[in-house]
Write a protein that holds these residues in place. Structure first.
Motif, mmCIF file in Angstrom:
data_model
loop_
_atom_site.group_PDB
_atom_site.id
_atom_site.type_symbol
_atom_site.label_atom_id
_atom_site.label_comp_id
_atom_site.label_asym_id
_atom_site.label_seq_id
_atom_site.Cartn_x
_atom_site.Cartn_y
_atom_site.Cartn_z
ATOM 1 N N UNK A 120 -32.905 22.444 67.860
ATOM 2 C CA UNK A 120 -34.162 21.769 68.177
ATOM 3 C C UNK A 120 -34.062 20.277 67.871
ATOM 4 N N UNK A 121 -33.431 19.942 66.751
ATOM 5 C CA UNK A 121 -33.244 18.554 66.353
ATOM 6 C C UNK A 121 -32.406 17.804 67.397
ATOM 7 N N UNK A 122 -31.329 18.417 67.851
ATOM 8 C CA UNK A 122 -30.470 17.778 68.861
ATOM 9 C C UNK A 122 -31.225 17.566 70.164
ATOM 10 N N UNK A 123 -32.048 18.530 70.558
ATOM 11 C CA UNK A 123 -32.846 18.417 71.784
ATOM 12 C C UNK A 123 -33.826 17.249 71.656
ATOM 13 N N UNK A 125 -33.528 14.652 69.697
ATOM 14 C CA UNK A 125 -32.764 13.394 69.691
ATOM 15 C C UNK A 125 -32.414 12.955 71.118
ATOM 16 N N UNK A 126 -32.016 13.931 71.979
ATOM 17 C CA UNK A 126 -31.698 13.596 73.370
ATOM 18 C C UNK A 126 -32.937 13.056 74.084
ATOM 19 N N UNK A 127 -34.087 13.705 73.862
ATOM 20 C CA UNK A 127 -35.329 13.244 74.494
ATOM 21 C C UNK A 127 -35.698 11.847 74.005
ATOM 22 N N UNK A 128 -35.561 11.614 72.714
ATOM 23 C CA UNK A 128 -35.866 10.298 72.160
ATOM 24 C C UNK A 128 -34.942 9.233 72.752
ATOM 25 N N UNK A 129 -33.673 9.554 72.850
ATOM 26 C CA UNK A 129 -32.721 8.595 73.422
ATOM 27 C C UNK A 129 -33.080 8.299 74.877
ATOM 28 N N UNK A 130 -33.473 9.324 75.621
ATOM 29 C CA UNK A 130 -33.860 9.150 77.017
ATOM 30 C C UNK A 130 -35.109 8.272 77.122
ATOM 31 N N UNK A 131 -36.118 8.564 76.281
ATOM 32 C CA UNK A 131 -37.347 7.760 76.297
ATOM 33 C C UNK A 131 -37.073 6.320 75.882
ATOM 34 N N UNK A 132 -36.203 6.140 74.882
ATOM 35 C CA UNK A 132 -35.853 4.783 74.457
ATOM 36 C C UNK A 132 -35.161 4.019 75.578
ATOM 37 N N UNK A 133 -34.314 4.718 76.353
ATOM 38 C CA UNK A 133 -33.624 4.061 77.474
ATOM 39 C C UNK A 133 -34.637 3.626 78.520
ATOM 40 N N UNK A 134 -35.619 4.476 78.812
ATOM 41 C CA UNK A 134 -36.657 4.131 79.797
ATOM 42 C C UNK A 134 -37.460 2.938 79.285
ATOM 43 N N UNK A 135 -37.866 2.985 78.008
ATOM 44 C CA UNK A 135 -38.646 1.890 77.440
ATOM 45 C C UNK A 135 -37.860 0.586 77.430
ATOM 46 N N UNK A 136 -36.569 0.665 77.162
ATOM 47 C CA UNK A 136 -35.740 -0.549 77.158
ATOM 48 C C UNK A 136 -35.724 -1.190 78.540
ATOM 49 N N UNK A 137 -35.803 -0.378 79.605
ATOM 50 C CA UNK A 137 -35.824 -0.911 80.965
ATOM 51 C C UNK A 137 -37.213 -1.426 81.333
ATOM 52 N N UNK A 138 -38.264 -0.780 80.859
ATOM 53 C CA UNK A 138 -39.622 -1.092 81.291
ATOM 54 C C UNK A 138 -40.248 -2.239 80.494
ATOM 55 N N UNK A 139 -40.023 -2.303 79.198
ATOM 56 C CA UNK A 139 -40.690 -3.286 78.336
ATOM 57 C C UNK A 139 -40.482 -4.720 78.839
#
Length: 147
Positions: A120-123, A125-139
């Motif tokens: 569950x923790x790994x899942x 972390x993957x979601x957080x990394x994905x959201x952070x990547x989207x935010x890095x592009x959008x911000x």
């Protein structure tokens, strides 16, 4: 008369009488076997219920003799198993095996829970990394996006 005004002999005879009354009551109720621990009567519980110190069983000779008489009577009648080292070791080893099996089951359950939480923790972390990547592009662009 207060406890301070009583002689040692009076205290001794009262303790023996209290113990005898207690034994008779427990025999009548059929609950004496609840006070057996490791092949002998549990002195701490008995002293507490009789209202005297546990140390009286060793310091009061008449009380000590009465306790030994009661225990011997119950050993002869089969209500208390006679103390034997091999029997105790056998029951101790089976109790230890049972406890070990219980602990092993508990350990396996905890290992399974740990594996589930790790996955569950790994899942997450993957979601957080994905959201952070989207935010890095959008911000930098200033667009509003629901995640």
């Amino acid at each position: 008369m207060s406890a301070k005004g009583k002689s040692t002999a009076q205290i001794s005879s009262e303790a023996v009488q209290n113990f005898k009354s207690w034994v008779e009551e427990k025999i009548r109720e059929g609950t004496l076997n609840r006070y057996v621990r490791r092949g002998m009567l549990n002195r701490s519980e008995i002293a507490l219920e009789c209202g005297f110190s546990r140390s009286l069983f060793s310091s009061n000779d008449p009380l000590k003799a009465e306790l030994a008489r009661v225990e011997n009577e119950f050993i002869k009648s089969g209500r208390i198993n006679e103390r034997s080292d091999s029997g105790e070791r056998q029951s101790d080893s089976s109790a230890l095996e049972s406890k070990l099996a219980s602990k092993e089951r508990e350990l396996n359950t905890l290992r399974e829970r740990l594996a589930n939480k790790t996955a569950e923790n790994e899942d997450l972390r993957r979601k957080l990394a994905s959201n952070n990547a989207i935010l890095d592009d959008i911000i930098p662009t200033g667009r509003r996006v629901k995640l």
